[in-house]
Design a protein around this motif. Structure first.
Motif, mmCIF file in Angstrom:
data_model
loop_
_atom_site.group_PDB
_atom_site.id
_atom_site.type_symbol
_atom_site.label_atom_id
_atom_site.label_comp_id
_atom_site.label_asym_id
_atom_site.label_seq_id
_atom_site.Cartn_x
_atom_site.Cartn_y
_atom_site.Cartn_z
ATOM 1 N N GLY B 80 0.804 -1.219 0.000
ATOM 2 C CA GLY B 80 0.000 0.000 0.000
ATOM 3 C C GLY B 80 0.838 1.271 0.000
ATOM 4 N N GLY B 81 0.138 2.401 -0.166
ATOM 5 C CA GLY B 81 0.809 3.694 -0.205
ATOM 6 C C GLY B 81 0.547 4.479 1.070
ATOM 7 N N SER B 82 0.991 5.729 1.086
ATOM 8 C CA SER B 82 0.819 6.562 2.272
ATOM 9 C C SER B 82 -0.611 7.067 2.403
ATOM 10 C CB SER B 82 1.749 7.777 2.186
ATOM 11 O OG SER B 82 1.261 8.669 1.190
ATOM 12 N N ASN B 83 -1.273 7.194 1.258
ATOM 13 C CA ASN B 83 -2.602 7.782 1.205
ATOM 14 C C ASN B 83 -2.665 9.186 1.792
ATOM 15 O OD1 ASN B 83 -4.282 5.839 -0.155
ATOM 16 N ND2 ASN B 83 -3.810 4.485 1.558
ATOM 17 N N SER B 122 5.725 5.285 -3.299
ATOM 18 C CA SER B 122 5.007 4.633 -4.399
ATOM 19 C C SER B 122 3.614 4.190 -3.963
ATOM 20 C CB SER B 122 5.800 3.437 -4.890
ATOM 21 O OG SER B 122 5.936 2.486 -3.866
ATOM 22 N N ALA B 123 2.841 3.693 -4.924
ATOM 23 C CA ALA B 123 1.470 3.251 -4.638
ATOM 24 C C ALA B 123 1.462 1.921 -3.909
ATOM 25 C CB ALA B 123 0.677 3.151 -5.935
ATOM 26 N N SER B 124 2.286 0.986 -4.387
ATOM 27 C CA SER B 124 2.268 -0.355 -3.803
ATOM 28 C C SER B 124 3.175 -0.426 -2.576
ATOM 29 C CB SER B 124 2.758 -1.372 -4.834
ATOM 30 O OG SER B 124 4.090 -1.077 -5.222
#
Lengths: 563, 190
Positions: B80-83, B122-124
């Motif tokens: 996951g990312g930091s959001n 990153s996103a992942s």
């Protein structure tokens, strides 16, 4: 943006427009029972299905029986997925020894996958066993998409038939869309994805010794098979938490192109199928054009926003929550189409998009998921807007509104209004509740207007059966699991039931022959009117909330303010 | 009741077909045609699995090319990312400190434009790539840390060039370097 970015966009849309009539024509043959090239290959399986369930394929039913069958089928699916999660610790194929899921999360996930939403309050790799992912979730990926197609096909029959109460056989429509459309395409796509590096196995999680001497536990599983159907069925629920951003789901730019194409092609092709079934491909292309115009408008705004500089980060490319291999253009394109289509898969983290591109994603969902929309669901949602447009146009010129030779009366308009209000009520009421209660606010990951956006996004996604998220919001709480789960059910069946009622009532009507005074629904004037109605309804409903969320955030960002 | 029985039977039928047979068919073909990829593209060195070609690893040592910032510290459970939204002060703070760190760590001129993927997560959280530009900015620091002479340093630069992948089929995606593969390679420079 570089020339190469523009070329990528052109290739993508050229592929989409080029293959729409090809797949559309094939689906026309499938759903009207005509001969097609897959029949010799899979015909035996279709016949076997009918024999096994004891149904005569040419026996059609009225809209009430059709709806009853559909609801019964979905209820069984719901209970099954719910129980599987509650019992996964006792069941096989759970190599990571994951424990049973909490009741509220299980409720949410069951609602989510039955309604073709695939909202995920949980993280796949650390919550659900291979068994639950396969026989629970992947099955719903197929059949919830097939349910959407069935409703659409029933509606088209209602429109194109006259003076009958029969709108088709739900079991036949369900079987055909699964066997002839979703299954073969999924197998092809899954293999292609493995060819790019997506994983497909049943192994234990792999522990690796990294170069710098740390340990990294890497999840495994049958990812590609799930990935393929979750795109084609516009489901969107990833096997792994990061969804299509995860290198095991979409490892390369080419796999990214494939999955983007897969999530749009069936909804796009169905507009062609629709045109063929109502006897005029122009009608289908008119709908396609309206959808495409809205898509391109959203895409332009999003690209503009992501490539603009702002005082907080200066001229840095906004790569937060984006993957290097995709870059900004592919991430933005994905965010726009996945929210146009009610897919909800993501290859970048929407929470970290610029306020305006986040808003485009939200508006796409708030408009009722009709910009191509979910498999079947997008187009029947669009027909609801068409009925309203025809009605409003009829009022303006003082004639009884007609669509494709069918008179639109009070009943159809009432049903259309219900179908339109149901999801919007979910968004407004629940978002208001969440943003005014401690239990709702305590899940936020971002402060200021972006916090409101997280809440708005969640309920828009649930009501539109999209499933993507501003994932910073911690939605795995009793409050969000229940409200979002309920919202998804309302957003799905609160639309399906009125749509099937319209199908039934339209089927019983006579067809009025076209005359000089007939209001045309296949020209550019109509396309403009239709887009106008969609934007006015969606805009009036949601503009006030949006202005407090993404719009004000956009201005604050450009003043350099952070929270 | 009749409807219920039909619904139950067809549900059973499709559960077996799409829930069991479908993934098994795909697994069978995948394992036959692309066994390495289907099993995770793992890299084995001296009988030890040292990583997956596709999954990024944490690199912060002075002798390796650094990988992107990751909101999950490259622990894939879960990805996951930091959001963080763009108006989140934590994001601004993190970008500023990562920028300073990148410049100081690589002993660069204070006005160097740091490539954005090196300061944004990153996103992942598992992004295996950085841009070749970001790799080039790290060459001097690595060469110095490894006491490389000029020939070895040229070899290092050559490595970055060899491992730079252009856009796929010339048009798709971005130019990028796989950090793990690159770091494995530079360990072999003698």
């Amino acid at each position: 943006m570089t020339t190469q970015d523009v070329i990528q966009l052109l290739v993508f849309f050229a592929l989409l427009i080029g293959l729409t009539p090809v797949l559309g024509n094939y689906m026309f043959k499938v759903f009207t029972g005509k001969k097609h090239f897959m029949m010799p290959v899979l015909g035996w399986l279709e016949r076997l299905t009918y024999k096994f369930i004891g149904v005569k394929p040419d026996e059609e039913t009225n809209w009430k029986s059709y709806t009853f069958g559909l609801l019964m089928f979905n209820l069984i699916g719901f209970i099954f997925v719910f129980l599987l999660q509650m019992l996964q610790a006792y069941l096989p194929m759970n190599p990571a020894h994951l424990s049973n899921v909490s009741w509220h999360s299980a409720f949410n996930t069951a609602s989510s996958f039955v309604t073709n939403t695939n909202w995920q309050g949980y993280a796949g790799e650390t919550t659900l066993s291979y068994l639950v992912q396969m026989i629970g979730l992947a099955v719903q990926n197929f059949v919830s998409a097939a349910t959407g197609v069935a409703v659409l096909i029933a509606l088209v029959r209602g429109i194109s038939r006259k003076t009958t109460d029969k709108i088709g056989n739900f079991w036949v429509d369900l079987t055909r869309s699964t066997l002839y459309v979703l299954l073969p395409l999924s197998i092809l796509l899954a293999i292609a994805l493995v060819g790019q590096g997506a994983i497909q196995n049943f192994k234990h999680f792999e522990t690796v010794q990294t170069i710098q001497g740390a340990q990294q536990v890497i999840p495994m599983g049958p990812v590609a098979s799930q990935e393929a159907i979750k795109q084609l069925g516009t489901n969107g629920g990833g096997f792994l938490n990061a969804n299509d951003a995860h290198p095991f789901e979409s490892p390369t730019p080419f796999s990214n192109l494939l999955v983007m194409f897969a999530l749009l092609i069936i909804p796009a092709a169905l507009t062609f199928t629709y045109g063929k079934m109502v006897g005029s491909t122009r009608q289908g292309w008119a709908i396609f054009s309206a959808m495409m115009i809205l898509l391109l408008a959203g895409l332009s705004i999003s690209l503009y926003a992501e490539y603009s500089s702002n005082p907080i980060f200066g001229h840095l490319h906004l790569m937060e929550g984006k993957e290097t291999r995709f870059g900004i253009t592919n991430s933005v394109l994905f965010s726009v189409i996945t929210t146009d289509v009610s897919c909800g898969a993501v290859n970048c983290m929407h929470d970290s998009l610029t306020p305006l591109s986040g808003m485009v994603a939200m508006i796409n969902m708030m408009l009722g998921e009709v910009i191509f929309g979910g498999v079947g669901a997008g187009l029947y949602g669009m027909v609801i807007f068409i009925i309203l447009t025809v009605f409003i146009a009829g009022l303006m010129v003082g004639r009884t509104p007609e669509y494709l030779g069918k008179k639109i009366n009070a009943f159809e308009v009432k049903m259309a209004i219900i179908a339109m209000l149901a999801p919007n009520l979910v968004i407004l009421l629940f978002a208001a509740w969440a943003s005014a209660s401690t239990v709702g606010l305590s899940s936020l990951n971002n402060a200021g207007p972006h916090g409101l956006s997280e809440i708005l996004y969640a309920f828009s996604s649930a009501a539109g059966n999209n499933g993507s998220a501003f994932a910073g919001l911690n939605a795995n709480t009793v409050f969000y699991n229940l409200t979002l789960g309920f919202g998804m059910l309302v957003g799905r069946f609160g639309v399906i039931i009125p749509v099937l009622a319209i199908a039934g009532s339209m089927a019983e009507k006579k067809i009025t022959p076209m005359s000089g005074g007939t209001f045309r629904t296949d020209n550019s004037l109509f396309i403009v009117l239709l887009i106008g109605v969609i934007l006015i309804v969606g805009g009036l409903t949601h503009f006030p909330a949006l202005s407090l969320g993404p719009i004000v955030e956009h201005y604050l960002m450009n003043m350099g303010i952070t929270f | 009741m009749k409807t219920f029985i039909i619904a139950l039977k067809i549900f059973l039928f499709f559960t077996i077909l799409t829930g069991i047979i479908y993934p098994l068919i795909v697994t069978g073909i995948a394992q036959l045609v692309f066994p390495g990829k289907a099993n995770g593209s793992f890299i084995v060195k001296d009988n030890v699995t040292i990583g997956s070609e596709l999954i990024g690893q944490q690199f912060d040592s002075i002798i390796y090319f650094s990988s992107r910032p990751s909101a999950i510290g490259y622990n894939p459970l879960p990805s996951g990312g930091s959001n963080f939204g763009l108006t989140n002060a934590k994001l601004k703070h993190s970008v500023d400190s990562l920028t300073k760190h990148f410049i100081a760590f690589n002993q660069l001129d204070i006005n160097t434009k740091v490539p954005s993927e090196m300061v944004f997560a990153s996103a992942s959280g598992l992004d295996p790539h950085i841009s070749s530009e970001a790799a080039m900015l790290q060459v001097n620091r690595i060469a110095k840390a490894r006491n490389f002479n000029e020939i070895q340093k040229q070899e290092l630069i050559q490595c970055v060039k060899t491992f730079t992948e252009g856009p796929q089929f010339l048009i798709l995606g971005q130019e990028r370097v796989n950090v793990l593969l690159l770091n494995i390679k530079i360990d072999k420079i003698k």
